[in-house]
Write a protein that holds these residues in place. Structure first.
Motif, mmCIF file in Angstrom:
data_model
loop_
_atom_site.group_PDB
_atom_site.id
_atom_site.type_symbol
_atom_site.label_atom_id
_atom_site.label_comp_id
_atom_site.label_asym_id
_atom_site.label_seq_id
_atom_site.Cartn_x
_atom_site.Cartn_y
_atom_site.Cartn_z
ATOM 1 N N LEU A 1 0.089 -5.932 -4.025
ATOM 2 C CA LEU A 1 1.087 -7.390 -3.733
ATOM 3 C C LEU A 1 1.862 -7.261 -2.502
ATOM 4 C CD1 LEU A 1 2.211 -7.928 -7.380
ATOM 5 C CD2 LEU A 1 0.707 -9.421 -6.035
ATOM 6 N N SER A 2 2.308 -5.873 -2.427
ATOM 7 C CA SER A 2 3.334 -5.775 -1.329
ATOM 8 C C SER A 2 2.550 -5.740 0.027
ATOM 9 C CB SER A 2 4.088 -4.479 -1.159
ATOM 10 O OG SER A 2 3.257 -3.231 -1.275
ATOM 11 N N ASP A 3 1.437 -5.025 0.211
ATOM 12 C CA ASP A 3 0.500 -5.414 1.193
ATOM 13 C C ASP A 3 -0.063 -6.777 1.638
ATOM 14 O OD1 ASP A 3 0.195 -2.763 2.383
ATOM 15 O OD2 ASP A 3 -1.503 -2.038 1.177
ATOM 16 N N SER A 4 -0.366 -7.484 0.691
ATOM 17 C CA SER A 4 -1.066 -8.703 1.103
ATOM 18 C C SER A 4 -0.183 -9.955 1.047
ATOM 19 C CB SER A 4 -2.160 -9.039 -0.268
ATOM 20 O OG SER A 4 -3.022 -7.735 -0.378
ATOM 21 N N TYR A 5 1.063 -9.657 0.300
ATOM 22 C CA TYR A 5 1.561 -11.053 0.065
ATOM 23 C C TYR A 5 3.259 -11.129 0.504
ATOM 24 C CZ TYR A 5 -2.551 -12.413 -2.601
ATOM 25 O OH TYR A 5 -3.865 -12.421 -2.759
ATOM 26 N N PHE A 6 3.914 -10.017 -0.149
ATOM 27 C CA PHE A 6 5.268 -10.152 -0.147
ATOM 28 C C PHE A 6 5.990 -9.008 0.669
ATOM 29 C CE2 PHE A 6 4.117 -11.430 -4.473
ATOM 30 C CZ PHE A 6 4.458 -12.797 -4.347
ATOM 31 N N PRO B 1 3.809 -8.602 5.635
ATOM 32 C CA PRO B 1 2.563 -8.235 5.222
ATOM 33 C C PRO B 1 1.446 -8.993 6.064
ATOM 34 C CG PRO B 1 3.469 -9.728 3.872
ATOM 35 C CD PRO B 1 4.562 -9.296 4.701
ATOM 36 N N GLY C 1 -2.183 -9.505 5.246
ATOM 37 C CA GLY C 1 -3.231 -9.981 4.547
ATOM 38 C C GLY C 1 -3.824 -8.979 3.786
ATOM 39 N N SER C 2 -4.737 -9.327 2.534
ATOM 40 C CA SER C 2 -5.445 -7.972 1.836
ATOM 41 C C SER C 2 -6.585 -7.624 2.555
ATOM 42 C CB SER C 2 -5.486 -8.758 0.701
ATOM 43 O OG SER C 2 -6.371 -7.750 -0.199
#
Length: 568
Positions: free
Chosen positions: A90-95, A241, A243-244
């Motif tokens: 979640l932290s890497d990709s979004y927030f 971040p 993106g995933s």
């Protein structure tokens, strides 16, 4: 199993480009260490102390049957190692990690509010067991159990937001690798310190003084951690971040399936977004293993996935680069070796749950004035891990290098860890066999209903220490192997693979115990009337067979990074 934290996101992220251009040096650096390390210390001692003692809390205060309590505690331990992976994603990709850490810290505070209330308010606990002790104890009502399990659920969710992300935030405060390495040294100092305080002082307060006081101290520690984290907010670097990275893996699968019926004869492969293309026999073409995935990078006749003007892709979900295909192949290639660690983790997870029950049934007095809390006994694994690691690093591995000419590879260390773990299961079986023989000599097999056996709990140090030595071999070995063999774009996932093994070990360990209870009489409600030694013997046999499976996987593995063969 020592619940050792390892961040799956310890790779430093580049600084914000605008900050670099402005030469902004006000954020980041060593000024952030007291805030980050202090918050981690408070969270670690509260979370680890409570998770280590949850089994005892369920048994003593909620009259949960001993084996059921062990099962619940193992599920919670598994969640504390699994959910942080979701928090990292979640932290890497979004927030970004800072909002996720703050949310996790706040949820942990709420969790300990409920824990403290569950211990302080008589209405939230079942009444004490009546005397004589032969009378049945009342179990918790649905409402009481709802409050307790809500606290456990919030603890797992909050830990998911903080456990891995705090380490990443700390690494991102430094610009060079030397400072990052120094930070991680301090990170593990504070990490293991929090484990030791949690497994000793917090467990003693909860079990030996007052559950309400123990949980209250945990509440104060988590509140202090959250306040300290906020106090340092103006000093932190907070990269946005980007993106995933996991979406790239999904694109390869989707593109390969879409091109599943395409003719591969004379295929050309998309190498990169610079428009470069390789034929099936040329340089830059994908490897021949797992050939079906090569279709994800294949350009077929009439394919409009590439713009003819500049050679770029028109759709990332229809055409991938060769490197993206090889990244997924690297991940899939490691999975067989990784899977060999599941059974190893199961054996340790089962042992951790059962050995607390053994401690409850043994003499825990030291010197006539102090009684070792049963929940603290598992700290021996952590102590053994810490004590043997410098010995391995400074004595054993250099000696290996002198004799063999090269240091032990990551997989060799993992294999040695398998062997030592087998020995740990054998020692656990022998200790339990001795304990049961003493019980039966004093009371007889049919009358062995008492809890306490006149055998010192220090006997349990032997199997725990052996298992801790095994973890000092296979846990860092696994981490090093995954880190070296995974592509750079998947390094965050690589370092999460070992903690994921811990989570699966606890989850599947509960399944193993449930099967044993259903098909054998080895695990009754009172272990004095059971055959826990047979459980350990069975585990010893299973992990021995699994070691053979590991040897097959390791011998057939084709290294992607040659240094994996020789890197410790």
């Amino acid at each position: 199993m020592a619940e050792t934290e390892s961040s799956p996101r310890t790779q430093p992220k580049p600084l914000d480009q605008e900050a670099q251009l402005k030469g902004d040096t006000k954020q980041g650096g060593w000024i952030t260490l007291p805030f980050i390390a202090g918050s981690m210390l408070g969270l670690g001692l509260a979370i680890n102390g409570t998770s280590s003692n949850l089994q005892i809390y369920l048994i003593k205060e909620y009259s949960v049957e001993s084996i059921d309590a062990a099962q619940i505690a193992n599920i919670v331990r598994g969640s504390l190692n699994f959910l942080p992976l979701a928090g990292a994603i979640l932290s890497d990709s979004y927030f970004g990690y800072f909002p996720v850490i703050l949310a996790g810290g706040a949820i942990n505070v709420l969790a300990f509010v409920l824990f403290t209330l569950s211990a302080a308010l008589p209405s939230l606990q079942p009444p004490p067991c009546p005397t004589p002790s032969t009378a049945p104890c009342k179990h918790g009502t649905p409402g009481q159990l709802t409050v307790l399990y809500a606290a456990v659920f919030l603890l797992a969710i909050g830990t998911g937001g903080t456990r891995f992300n705090v380490a990443t935030m700390g690494a991102d405060q430094f610009s060079n690798s030397r400072d990052q390495d120094t930070f991680f040294n301090w990170y593990f100092v504070f990490l293991y310190t929090s484990f030791l305080i949690g497994d000793t002082a917090i467990v003693y307060l909860q079990d030996g003084v007052s559950w309400a006081l123990g949980f209250g101290v945990c509440l104060a520690a988590t509140g202090f951690s959250l306040a300290l984290l906020l106090a340092g907010a103006r000093y932190y670097r907070k990269p946005a971040p980007k993106g995933s990275p996991y979406a790239e893996l999904a694109r390869v699968v989707v593109a390969a399936v879409r091109n599943g019926r395409a003719n591969v004869g004379g295929a050309r492969y998309y190498v990169g977004d610079d428009g470069s293309i390789a034929d099936s026999a040329g340089e830059g073409a994908p490897s021949k293993r797992l050939r079906f995935l090569n279709r994800a990078a294949m350009i077929t006749e009439g394919d409009n996935s590439v713009e003819t003007s500049d050679g770029r892709r028109t759709s990332n979900w229809r055409l991938c680069t060769v490197q993206q295909v090889e990244d997924l192949k690297s991940l899939l290639g490691v999975l067989p070796v990784w899977s060999a660690g599941i059974t190893l983790s199961v054996s340790i997870g089962v042992m951790i749950g059962m050995i607390v029950l053994q401690a409850l049934a043994m003499d825990r007095s030291i010197g006539g004035h102090f009684k070792i809390p049963a929940g603290s006994i598992t700290v021996c694994t952590l102590v053994a891990f810490i004590a043997v690691t410098p010995v391995l690093d400074r004595v054993v591995f250099p000696l290996w290098r002198r004799i063999a000419g090269t240091p032990p590879s990551a997989l060799q260390r993992v294999g040695l860890g398998h062997v030592v773990n087998i020995a740990g299961m054998v020692v656990a079986a022998l200790v339990e066999r001795r304990r049961l023989s003493i019980v039966h000599e004093l009371h007889g097999a049919e009358e062995a209903t008492g809890w306490v056996t006149p055998m010192s709990v220090l006997w349990l140090v032997l199997p725990l220490a052996v298992v801790g030595i095994g973890e000092a071999l296979h846990f860092p070995g696994n981490m090093a192997f995954y880190y070296l063999e995974f592509p750079k774009s998947l390094r965050s996932l690589a370092t999460a693979m070992a903690p994921l093994l811990i989570a699966m070990g606890f989850y599947l360990g509960t399944v193993y115990v449930d099967v044993v209870r259903r098909v054998t009489p080895w695990l009754p409600g009172n272990i004095n009337q059971g055959r826990l030694d047979n459980v350990y013997w069975t585990l010893a046999v299973v992990v021995t067979i699994n070691f053979g499976y590991f040897l097959v996987c390791a011998s057939r593995y084709k290294y992607q990074n040659h240094s994996s063969r020789i890197t410790m």
